[in-house]
Design a protein around this motif. Structure first.
Motif, PDB file in Angstrom:
ATOM      1  N   TYR A   1      60.755  57.124 -50.809  1.00 55.77           N
ATOM      2  CA  TYR A   1      59.869  58.154 -50.267  1.00 55.77           C
ATOM      3  C   TYR A   1      58.457  57.628 -50.036  1.00 55.77           C
ATOM      4  O   TYR A   1      58.035  56.636 -50.626  1.00 55.77           O
ATOM      5  CB  TYR A   1      59.823  59.352 -51.213  1.00 55.77           C
ATOM      6  CG  TYR A   1      61.191  59.923 -51.509  1.00 55.77           C
ATOM      7  CD1 TYR A   1      61.920  60.577 -50.519  1.00 55.77           C
ATOM      8  CD2 TYR A   1      61.768  59.785 -52.773  1.00 55.77           C
ATOM      9  CE1 TYR A   1      63.186  61.086 -50.773  1.00 55.77           C
ATOM     10  CE2 TYR A   1      63.032  60.295 -53.042  1.00 55.77           C
ATOM     11  CZ  TYR A   1      63.738  60.943 -52.037  1.00 55.77           C
ATOM     12  OH  TYR A   1      64.992  61.444 -52.296  1.00 55.77           O
TER      13      TYR A   1
ATOM     14  N   ALA B   1      59.829  65.533 -50.683  1.00 53.91           N
ATOM     15  CA  ALA B   1      60.681  64.351 -50.569  1.00 53.91           C
ATOM     16  C   ALA B   1      60.758  63.942 -49.103  1.00 53.91           C
ATOM     17  O   ALA B   1      61.673  64.326 -48.375  1.00 53.91           O
ATOM     18  CB  ALA B   1      62.070  64.643 -51.120  1.00 53.91           C
TER      19      ALA B   1
ATOM     20  N   ARG C   1      54.267  62.332 -52.762  1.00 51.20           N
ATOM     21  CA  ARG C   1      55.586  62.911 -53.005  1.00 51.20           C
ATOM     22  C   ARG C   1      55.507  64.384 -53.396  1.00 51.20           C
ATOM     23  O   ARG C   1      56.253  64.859 -54.245  1.00 51.20           O
ATOM     24  CB  ARG C   1      56.330  62.094 -54.060  1.00 51.20           C
ATOM     25  CG  ARG C   1      56.815  60.761 -53.524  1.00 51.20           C
ATOM     26  CD  ARG C   1      57.956  60.213 -54.334  1.00 51.20           C
ATOM     27  NE  ARG C   1      57.551  59.933 -55.694  1.00 51.20           N
ATOM     28  CZ  ARG C   1      56.983  58.807 -56.090  1.00 51.20           C
ATOM     29  NH1 ARG C   1      56.726  57.863 -55.212  1.00 51.20           N
ATOM     30  NH2 ARG C   1      56.655  58.623 -57.349  1.00 51.20           N
TER      31      ARG C   1
ATOM     32  N   ARG D   1      62.804  52.885 -57.362  1.00 50.01           N
ATOM     33  CA  ARG D   1      63.585  53.929 -56.713  1.00 50.01           C
ATOM     34  C   ARG D   1      62.695  54.770 -55.793  1.00 50.01           C
ATOM     35  O   ARG D   1      62.625  54.549 -54.592  1.00 50.01           O
ATOM     36  CB  ARG D   1      64.284  54.814 -57.762  1.00 50.01           C
ATOM     37  CG  ARG D   1      65.748  55.052 -57.441  1.00 50.01           C
ATOM     38  CD  ARG D   1      66.424  55.926 -58.472  1.00 50.01           C
ATOM     39  NE  ARG D   1      66.885  55.218 -59.633  1.00 50.01           N
ATOM     40  CZ  ARG D   1      68.028  54.543 -59.703  1.00 50.01           C
ATOM     41  NH1 ARG D   1      68.821  54.475 -58.643  1.00 50.01           N
ATOM     42  NH2 ARG D   1      68.392  53.928 -60.807  1.00 50.01           N
ATOM     43  N   GLU D   2      61.980  55.754 -56.365  1.00 50.33           N
ATOM     44  CA  GLU D   2      61.230  56.704 -55.534  1.00 50.33           C
ATOM     45  C   GLU D   2      60.164  56.043 -54.664  1.00 50.33           C
ATOM     46  O   GLU D   2      59.947  56.453 -53.518  1.00 50.33           O
ATOM     47  CB  GLU D   2      60.584  57.782 -56.410  1.00 50.33           C
ATOM     48  CG  GLU D   2      61.568  58.826 -56.926  1.00 50.33           C
ATOM     49  CD  GLU D   2      62.376  58.338 -58.115  1.00 50.33           C
ATOM     50  OE1 GLU D   2      62.078  57.224 -58.634  1.00 50.33           O
ATOM     51  OE2 GLU D   2      63.302  59.047 -58.545  1.00 50.33           O
TER      52      GLU D   2
END
Length: 266
Positions: free
Chosen positions: A171, A178, A175, A166-167
């Motif tokens: 991104y 965001a 981080r 996901r992240e």
């Protein structure tokens, strides 16, 4: 040639109805199913059968999603049941058992698992053979994404991350904020997995902030100048909200750009 993409159907025949409308509008298009065909709505068996027929007829390609992997793990080993059932697998088993037998059985019972193994052998074999990505024209389709912090994301992203990440896909690696990652490929990237209403952030070097507006989950485009776009197409069908009935995206094969869509919750 046009390419139709749909992701995260989650057992909804309403989404499949929307897809049929777009397929009728573009009868020569190939369809790419981007994973997560089950869990959330009560028609997992019917959705899977529709997808299997289209793939067999060479009208479509299908790739693996994390929910599909959890079903496969359950069919192979009952010890994987608790994690899947926490993500909607119990309802999927109940609906698939009923579809196969006409009977209502407790999804956690040994009898239900026996029905799943006996009646859905072909389905399990189909899921087991699904790839974790599909390249078509100027596009790469993957359920969750690639680890864009890797030196070579295409080579170094694990099979598991392609269906779960996901992240590290959405991104950039730093981080502290965001900030949307750049697309390192000369291909359009199309993913599902994360309902778009849950995605928020801003562009690298920019001030415009994209706020999450859940439960609204329209197609989200992230594009930097001189880069191919990334399209996030998960319409939030797994949210349990009746207004979230998926997104159908249509792309131009040669440019990789979105040219049409059916978005039920803009």
């Amino acid at each position: 040639m046009t390419v139709i993409a749909v992701s995260d159907i989650h057992g909804s025949m309403t989404v499949m109805g929307h897809l049929r409308r777009m397929q009728a509008k573009y009868p020569d298009a190939v369809t790419v199913f981007c994973g997560d065909y089950i869990d959330g709505h009560p028609h997992a068996a019917e959705v899977l059968q529709c997808i299997m027929r289209q793939v067999a007829d060479k009208r479509a390609f299908a790739i693996l999603g994390n929910h599909d992997q959890m079903l496969l793990d359950y069919l192979r080993d009952d010890g994987n049941r608790p994690g899947w059932f926490m993500n909607g697998g119990d309802q999927t088993v109940a609906s698939m058992v009923h579809a196969a037998t006409g009977k209502d059985m407790p999804p956690e019972s040994p009898e239900s698992r026996h029905v799943m193994i006996d009646k859905y052998t072909e389905t399990g074999e189909f899921i087991a053979k699904l790839p974790t990505m599909c390249v078509y024209g100027k596009m790469i389709f993957v359920h969750a994404g690639f680890d864009l912090s890797k030196a070579d994301p295409l080579r170094d992203t694990s099979q598991s991350d392609r269906v779960w990440i996901r992240e590290d896909y959405i991104y950039r690696s730093d981080r502290s904020e965001a900030i949307f990652a750049h697309n390192p490929f000369n291909y359009t990237l199309v993913t599902g997995h994360t309902p778009t209403g849950l995605i928020k952030g801003r562009y690298d070097g920019g001030d415009t902030y994209i706020e999450a507006e859940f439960p609204h989950c329209p197609i989200l485009t992230v594009k930097y100048d001189d880069e191919a776009p990334r399209y996030f197409i998960d319409g939030g069908v797994h949210s349990g909200r009746p207004e979230n009935q998926g997104n159908i995206a249509v792309f131009d094969e040669e440019t990789g750009l979105l040219i049409d869509s059916l978005q039920t919750n803009p």
